[in-house]
Design a protein around this motif. Structure first.
Motif, PDB file in Angstrom:
ATOM      1  N   HIS A   1       2.531  -7.050   4.286  1.00  0.00           N
ATOM      2  CA  HIS A   1       1.139  -6.650   4.553  1.00  0.00           C
ATOM      3  C   HIS A   1       0.737  -7.139   5.936  1.00  0.00           C
ATOM      4  O   HIS A   1       1.531  -7.699   6.669  1.00  0.00           O
ATOM      5  CB  HIS A   1       0.218  -7.309   3.516  1.00  0.00           C
ATOM      6  CG  HIS A   1       0.320  -6.716   2.151  1.00  0.00           C
ATOM      7  ND1 HIS A   1      -0.633  -5.882   1.635  1.00  0.00           N
ATOM      8  CD2 HIS A   1       1.267  -6.854   1.194  1.00  0.00           C
ATOM      9  CE1 HIS A   1      -0.274  -5.513   0.399  1.00  0.00           C
ATOM     10  NE2 HIS A   1       0.875  -6.094   0.121  1.00  0.00           N
ATOM     11  N   PHE A   2      -0.536  -6.972   6.303  1.00  0.00           N
ATOM     12  CA  PHE A   2      -1.178  -7.818   7.307  1.00  0.00           C
ATOM     13  C   PHE A   2      -2.625  -8.004   6.924  1.00  0.00           C
ATOM     14  O   PHE A   2      -3.185  -7.228   6.156  1.00  0.00           O
ATOM     15  CB  PHE A   2      -0.975  -7.350   8.757  1.00  0.00           C
ATOM     16  CG  PHE A   2      -1.417  -5.952   9.136  1.00  0.00           C
ATOM     17  CD1 PHE A   2      -2.711  -5.515   8.948  1.00  0.00           C
ATOM     18  CD2 PHE A   2      -0.511  -5.096   9.765  1.00  0.00           C
ATOM     19  CE1 PHE A   2      -3.103  -4.239   9.355  1.00  0.00           C
ATOM     20  CE2 PHE A   2      -0.890  -3.815  10.166  1.00  0.00           C
ATOM     21  CZ  PHE A   2      -2.188  -3.386   9.963  1.00  0.00           C
TER      22      PHE A   2
ATOM     23  N   TYR B   1      -6.035  -5.284  -3.373  1.00  0.00           N
ATOM     24  CA  TYR B   1      -5.822  -6.306  -2.380  1.00  0.00           C
ATOM     25  C   TYR B   1      -5.323  -5.741  -1.063  1.00  0.00           C
ATOM     26  O   TYR B   1      -4.371  -4.986  -1.018  1.00  0.00           O
ATOM     27  CB  TYR B   1      -4.808  -7.283  -2.949  1.00  0.00           C
ATOM     28  CG  TYR B   1      -4.298  -8.264  -1.959  1.00  0.00           C
ATOM     29  CD1 TYR B   1      -5.180  -9.038  -1.233  1.00  0.00           C
ATOM     30  CD2 TYR B   1      -2.949  -8.394  -1.727  1.00  0.00           C
ATOM     31  CE1 TYR B   1      -4.719  -9.936  -0.321  1.00  0.00           C
ATOM     32  CE2 TYR B   1      -2.485  -9.286  -0.815  1.00  0.00           C
ATOM     33  CZ  TYR B   1      -3.364 -10.058  -0.116  1.00  0.00           C
ATOM     34  OH  TYR B   1      -2.882 -10.942   0.783  1.00  0.00           O
ATOM     35  N   LYS B   2      -5.996  -6.075   0.009  1.00  0.00           N
ATOM     36  CA  LYS B   2      -5.545  -5.669   1.332  1.00  0.00           C
ATOM     37  C   LYS B   2      -4.633  -6.733   1.906  1.00  0.00           C
ATOM     38  O   LYS B   2      -4.052  -6.616   2.899  1.00  0.00           O
ATOM     39  CB  LYS B   2      -6.737  -5.432   2.269  1.00  0.00           C
ATOM     40  CG  LYS B   2      -7.595  -4.262   1.833  1.00  0.00           C
ATOM     41  CD  LYS B   2      -7.261  -3.004   2.618  1.00  0.00           C
ATOM     42  CE  LYS B   2      -8.226  -1.867   2.381  1.00  0.00           C
ATOM     43  NZ  LYS B   2      -7.842  -1.040   1.255  1.00  0.00           N
TER      44      LYS B   2
ATOM     45  N   HIS C   1       0.838  -1.218   0.000  1.00  0.00           N
ATOM     46  CA  HIS C   1       0.000   0.000   0.000  1.00  0.00           C
ATOM     47  C   HIS C   1       0.873   1.269   0.000  1.00  0.00           C
ATOM     48  O   HIS C   1       2.042   1.197  -0.334  1.00  0.00           O
ATOM     49  CB  HIS C   1      -0.987  -0.026   1.161  1.00  0.00           C
ATOM     50  CG  HIS C   1      -1.768  -1.312   1.204  1.00  0.00           C
ATOM     51  ND1 HIS C   1      -2.877  -1.538   0.434  1.00  0.00           N
ATOM     52  CD2 HIS C   1      -1.553  -2.455   1.904  1.00  0.00           C
ATOM     53  CE1 HIS C   1      -3.323  -2.775   0.656  1.00  0.00           C
ATOM     54  NE2 HIS C   1      -2.543  -3.348   1.538  1.00  0.00           N
TER      55      HIS C   1
ATOM     56  N   GLU D   1      -1.615  -0.684   7.774  1.00  0.00           N
ATOM     57  CA  GLU D   1      -0.659  -1.674   7.262  1.00  0.00           C
ATOM     58  C   GLU D   1       0.646  -1.040   6.830  1.00  0.00           C
ATOM     59  O   GLU D   1       1.726  -1.515   7.168  1.00  0.00           O
ATOM     60  CB  GLU D   1      -1.256  -2.345   6.015  1.00  0.00           C
ATOM     61  CG  GLU D   1      -1.990  -3.615   6.252  1.00  0.00           C
ATOM     62  CD  GLU D   1      -2.382  -4.252   4.933  1.00  0.00           C
ATOM     63  OE1 GLU D   1      -3.444  -3.890   4.420  1.00  0.00           O
ATOM     64  OE2 GLU D   1      -1.626  -5.087   4.429  1.00  0.00           O
TER      65      GLU D   1
HETATM   66 ZN    ZN Z   1      -2.264  -5.231   2.520  1.00  0.00          ZN
END
Ligand code: ZN
Length: 230
Positions: A78-79, A229-230, A9, A26
């Motif tokens: 990420h998380f 996408y997270k 991100h 994140e």
């Molecule tokens: Zn992410």
């Protein structure tokens, strides 16, 4: 030795990713982890370059930057986040990308062992090269596929993975460890990276026993509607 870390991100942009139960995004969390890891790996003669989308804008630029840097592995950080409390670390690698799968397996093993959490898809820590093991294989259309594919496209000889150490949005015994004892997470990543670089752990694991994402219809639908996408 050289390692590329990609902060998922944007650190300053609109999309900072998911938000932890502590209220941290994140990108902010992972920027800090990346900086700490950079310092700790320096003591082991490993040079870390941190790539942010704020600076590089596109994954094509990041991929080119990683190639120019000459990294021996690439990890995007990420998380996870989900509506209900969920557990387990996972590391994503593309299907048939054997070195990346092996490295992803090592990463989740070290996180499970050092941070003391479970690996997603299994009941708990398992030995290196065991089955499933928190590794999520990503095929075309799967989450994170484009990111992995673009980087791998011009860095074909190095492992390219995306790590999701925990479901951070809800406070659980597991997610707490990543925010209250985050040095353990740094240690886990450091251990995985050093082991890979020093011992060439590229071994064969049983890909047939690893689930390919998307695993279920809910995830498939979410992938279809949620491009980012997270
Ligand atoms: Zn992410």
């Amino acid at each position: 030795m050289k390692v590329a870390l990609i902060v998922g991100h944007y650190v300053y942009g609109k999309d900072k990713g998911a938000v932890s139960y502590t209220g941290e995004t994140e990108s902010h969390y992972n920027k800090r982890i990346a900086l700490t890891l950079q310092q700790s790996l320096k003591a082991h003669d490993v040079e870390v370059k941190i790539f942010t989308r704020d600076e590089y804008r596109t994954f094509a630029n990041i991929a080119a930057g990683i190639k120019g840097f000459g990294a021996q592995l690439s990890m995007e950080m990420h998380f996870n986040s989900f509506a209900t409390a969920s557990l387990g670390c996972e590391c994503l690698a593309m299907v048939k990308d054997q070195d990346s799968i092996s490295f992803a397996d090592l990463v989740t093993d070290k996180i499970a062992e050092i941070v003391g959490v479970t690996e997603r898809g299994t009941g708990g820590p398992s030995k290196f090269n065991a089955k499933s093991d928190g590794v999520l294989l990503i095929d075309k259309g799967g989450r994170g596929f484009n990111n992995l594919n673009i980087v791998k496209g011009i860095n074909k000889t190095i492992p390219v993975v995306l790590v999701e150490p925990c479901f951070a949005n809800i406070k659980t015994e597991q997610s707490r460890k990543f925010f209250e004892s985050e040095y353990l997470y740094v240690q886990a990543l450091e251990a995985a990276i050093l082991e890979w670089l020093h011992f060439d752990c590229s071994k064969t694991i049983d890909v047939a026993n690893i689930a390919v994402s998307p695993k279920n219809t809910v995830e498939a639908i979410m992938n279809a509607v949620k491009r980012d996408y997270k």
